[in-house]
Scaffold this motif. Structure first.
Motif, PDB file in Angstrom:
ATOM      1  N   UNK A 133       0.629  -1.576   0.124  1.00 21.51           N
ATOM      2  CA  UNK A 133       0.416  -0.425   0.407  1.00 21.51           C
ATOM      3  C   UNK A 133       0.864   1.223  -0.318  1.00 21.51           C
ATOM      4  N   UNK A 134       0.512   2.603   0.339  1.00 20.31           N
ATOM      5  CA  UNK A 134       0.578   3.590  -0.260  1.00 20.31           C
ATOM      6  C   UNK A 134       0.023   4.312   0.849  1.00 20.31           C
ATOM      7  N   UNK A 135       0.897   5.304   1.832  1.00 16.84           N
ATOM      8  CA  UNK A 135       0.273   5.889   2.959  1.00 16.84           C
ATOM      9  C   UNK A 135       1.839   6.669   2.896  1.00 16.84           C
ATOM     10  N   UNK A 136       0.246   8.267   2.805  1.00 17.45           N
ATOM     11  CA  UNK A 136       0.283   9.578   2.516  1.00 17.45           C
ATOM     12  C   UNK A 136       0.066  10.540   3.893  1.00 17.45           C
ATOM     13  N   UNK A 137       1.098  11.472   4.225  1.00 16.67           N
ATOM     14  CA  UNK A 137       1.552  12.322   5.272  1.00 16.67           C
ATOM     15  C   UNK A 137       1.500  13.755   5.145  1.00 16.67           C
ATOM     16  N   UNK A 138       0.176  15.057   5.507  1.00 16.63           N
ATOM     17  CA  UNK A 138       0.299  15.710   5.080  1.00 16.63           C
ATOM     18  C   UNK A 138       0.322  16.654   6.164  1.00 16.63           C
ATOM     19  N   UNK A 139       1.103  17.622   6.512  1.00 17.09           N
ATOM     20  CA  UNK A 139       0.907  18.441   8.048  1.00 17.09           C
ATOM     21  C   UNK A 139       0.528  19.683   7.728  1.00 17.09           C
ATOM     22  N   UNK A 140      -1.015  19.799   8.458  1.00 17.06           N
ATOM     23  CA  UNK A 140      -2.062  20.556   7.730  1.00 17.06           C
ATOM     24  C   UNK A 140      -1.685  21.295   8.893  1.00 17.06           C
ATOM     25  N   UNK A 141      -1.376  21.811   9.745  1.00 16.76           N
ATOM     26  CA  UNK A 141      -0.801  23.273  10.681  1.00 16.76           C
ATOM     27  C   UNK A 141       0.250  22.412  11.911  1.00 16.76           C
ATOM     28  N   UNK A 142       0.951  23.086  13.085  1.00 14.04           N
ATOM     29  CA  UNK A 142       1.497  23.163  13.510  1.00 14.04           C
ATOM     30  C   UNK A 142       1.125  22.517  14.386  1.00 14.04           C
ATOM     31  N   UNK A 143       0.481  21.833  14.805  1.00 10.53           N
ATOM     32  CA  UNK A 143      -1.147  20.933  15.892  1.00 10.53           C
ATOM     33  C   UNK A 143      -1.337  19.455  14.357  1.00 10.53           C
ATOM     34  N   UNK A 144      -1.893  20.025  13.401  1.00  6.69           N
ATOM     35  CA  UNK A 144      -2.835  18.681  12.722  1.00  6.69           C
ATOM     36  C   UNK A 144      -2.061  17.914  11.509  1.00  6.69           C
ATOM     37  N   UNK A 145      -1.674  16.654  11.576  1.00 10.53           N
ATOM     38  CA  UNK A 145      -0.851  15.373  10.508  1.00 10.53           C
ATOM     39  C   UNK A 145      -2.106  15.110   9.812  1.00 10.53           C
ATOM     40  N   UNK A 189      -6.719   9.943   8.449  1.00  8.67           N
ATOM     41  CA  UNK A 189      -6.798   9.935   9.364  1.00  8.67           C
ATOM     42  C   UNK A 189      -6.503  11.221  10.196  1.00  8.67           C
ATOM     43  N   UNK A 190      -6.770  11.847  11.514  1.00 11.38           N
ATOM     44  CA  UNK A 190      -6.072  13.291  11.473  1.00 11.38           C
ATOM     45  C   UNK A 190      -5.197  13.075  12.810  1.00 11.38           C
ATOM     46  N   UNK A 191      -4.306  13.881  13.276  1.00 10.92           N
ATOM     47  CA  UNK A 191      -3.156  12.856  14.545  1.00 10.92           C
ATOM     48  C   UNK A 191      -2.437  14.538  14.826  1.00 10.92           C
ATOM     49  N   UNK A 192      -2.861  14.510  15.518  1.00 11.65           N
ATOM     50  CA  UNK A 192      -2.241  15.928  17.060  1.00 11.65           C
ATOM     51  C   UNK A 192      -1.177  15.676  17.526  1.00 11.65           C
ATOM     52  N   UNK A 193      -0.528  14.332  16.886  1.00 13.28           N
ATOM     53  CA  UNK A 193       0.639  14.681  17.874  1.00 13.28           C
ATOM     54  C   UNK A 193       1.776  14.503  16.810  1.00 13.28           C
ATOM     55  N   UNK A 194       1.715  13.190  15.998  1.00 16.64           N
ATOM     56  CA  UNK A 194       2.648  13.314  14.732  1.00 16.64           C
ATOM     57  C   UNK A 194       2.800  14.570  14.159  1.00 16.64           C
ATOM     58  N   UNK A 195       4.164  14.505  14.053  1.00 13.23           N
ATOM     59  CA  UNK A 195       4.721  15.455  13.271  1.00 13.23           C
ATOM     60  C   UNK A 195       5.767  15.283  11.864  1.00 13.23           C
ATOM     61  N   UNK A 196       5.138  15.177  11.082  1.00 17.69           N
ATOM     62  CA  UNK A 196       6.120  15.561   9.585  1.00 17.69           C
ATOM     63  C   UNK A 196       7.131  15.347   9.478  1.00 17.69           C
ATOM     64  N   UNK A 197       7.670  16.671  10.011  1.00 21.02           N
ATOM     65  CA  UNK A 197       9.338  16.396  10.238  1.00 21.02           C
ATOM     66  C   UNK A 197      10.371  15.450  10.771  1.00 21.02           C
ATOM     67  N   UNK A 198       9.415  15.461  11.909  1.00 23.63           N
ATOM     68  CA  UNK A 198       9.456  14.152  13.154  1.00 23.63           C
ATOM     69  C   UNK A 198       9.822  12.767  12.910  1.00 23.63           C
ATOM     70  N   UNK A 199       8.918  12.299  11.792  1.00 23.11           N
ATOM     71  CA  UNK A 199       9.180  11.147  11.501  1.00 23.11           C
ATOM     72  C   UNK A 199       9.556  10.720   9.887  1.00 23.11           C
ATOM     73  N   UNK A 200       9.554  11.891   9.259  1.00 21.70           N
ATOM     74  CA  UNK A 200      10.495  11.124   7.794  1.00 21.70           C
ATOM     75  C   UNK A 200      11.609  10.841   8.402  1.00 21.70           C
ATOM     76  N   UNK A 201      12.509   9.414   7.373  1.00 21.41           N
ATOM     77  CA  UNK A 201      13.488   8.708   7.178  1.00 21.41           C
ATOM     78  C   UNK A 201      13.039   7.410   8.254  1.00 21.41           C
ATOM     79  N   UNK A 202      11.857   7.422   9.418  1.00 27.56           N
ATOM     80  CA  UNK A 202      10.982   6.170  10.250  1.00 27.56           C
ATOM     81  C   UNK A 202      10.561   5.868   9.259  1.00 27.56           C
TER      82      UNK A 202
END
Length: 268
Positions: A95-107, A177-190
């Motif tokens: 599969x393919x999963x994409x992540x987009x940081x909508x705001x500093x608080x929401x991914x 889904x929308x998440x309030x703890x995940x940040x794109x810049x923290x998980x790239x490379x994981x």
């Protein structure tokens, strides 16, 4: 948590005439969840603002008989980062999963995973982007604060705890889904991992409940890589193997067959 928040999706679409434009526009504009549609025949480009999954929008476009490729994803906010993980495993799960940081608080997490057994499956970000031993080398759940395992709506949880996705009778889980703890810049490379069973969200008596959610073996995984936002992907030919955007479109989204077994010879 599921979300009705809209995002903008940029597609390359094979169109040759005004009737193509009208067909694509008509297929999209009449759908609930679609807020705006922009079609550029000259660029063979369609930009859709919608609260639907990227897979759902692509199916609407391709239902008109035109092939489509998602080239970028973004929002109405300044670009805060986007990422993609292409999941594959030893079996048929991919599969393919994409992540987009909508705001500093929401991914926003938008994905489609095929080959699953019907029912819920745990989805987690893991600490390491290491696939040398397939999904076994991805490390534990991404947990920078040293907390116990929980559900995505719990204040105390691993940052990588994304809860469950639901596969239908056809084995496909399509989710947004929308998440309030995940940040794109923290998980790239994981890495992102989907599990064989349901995550109990840390609420059961099993010894693994507050560690992994007791969601079973790791079925498929992929490294989380930075991806193009809106209008950043200008690729028409892939420099790594010389195939066009449309040739690449016909390959599996992940796993075997994704790479060209016979790359073209170098021009000396």
């Amino acid at each position: 948590m599921e979300t009705g928040r809209s995002a903008k999706l940029e597609f390359a679409v094979q169109m040759t005439c005004d009737s193509c434009v009208n067909a694509v526009r008509s297929a999209l504009e009449r759908q609930p969840g679609v807020q705006a549609v922009q079609v550029d025949l000259g660029k063979e480009q369609v930009v859709v603002e919608a609260s639907l999954t990227a897979q759902e929008v692509q199916q609407l476009i391709e239902g008109t008989g035109r092939r489509a490729v998602l080239k970028g994803i973004g929002s109405g906010q300044p670009d805060l980062g986007s990422a993609v993980a292409m999941l594959s495993g030893c079996g048929l799960v991919q599969g393919v999963v994409r992540m987009l940081q909508l705001s500093p608080e929401r991914c926003l997490i938008d994905g489609t995973i095929d080959g699953l057994k019907p029912g819920p499956h745990g989805l987690h970000v893991h600490h390491l982007g290491d696939l040398t031993k397939d999904c076994l080398s991805c490390g534990e759940h991404y947990n920078p604060h040293g907390t116990r395992h929980g559900g995505p709506q719990d204040s105390e949880r691993h940052v990588g705890d994304l809860g469950n996705i639901l596969a239908g009778p056809d084995g496909r889980a399509s989710f947004r889904l929308e998440d309030t703890q995940l940040k794109v810049w923290d998980v790239i490379g994981r890495s992102l991992v989907v599990d064989a069973g349901e995550d109990d969200l840390g609420k059961a008596d099993h010894p693994l409940s507050k560690v992994t959610g007791n969601s079973g073996e790791r079925l498929a995984c992929g490294i989380i890589a930075r991806s193009a936002s809106l209008f950043q992907n200008t690729k028409k030919i892939c420099a790594c193997d010389g195939v066009t955007l449309w040739e690449e479109r016909d390959r599996p989204i992940a796993g075997k067959g994704r790479q060209n077994p016979d790359p073209p010879s170098a021009n000396l």
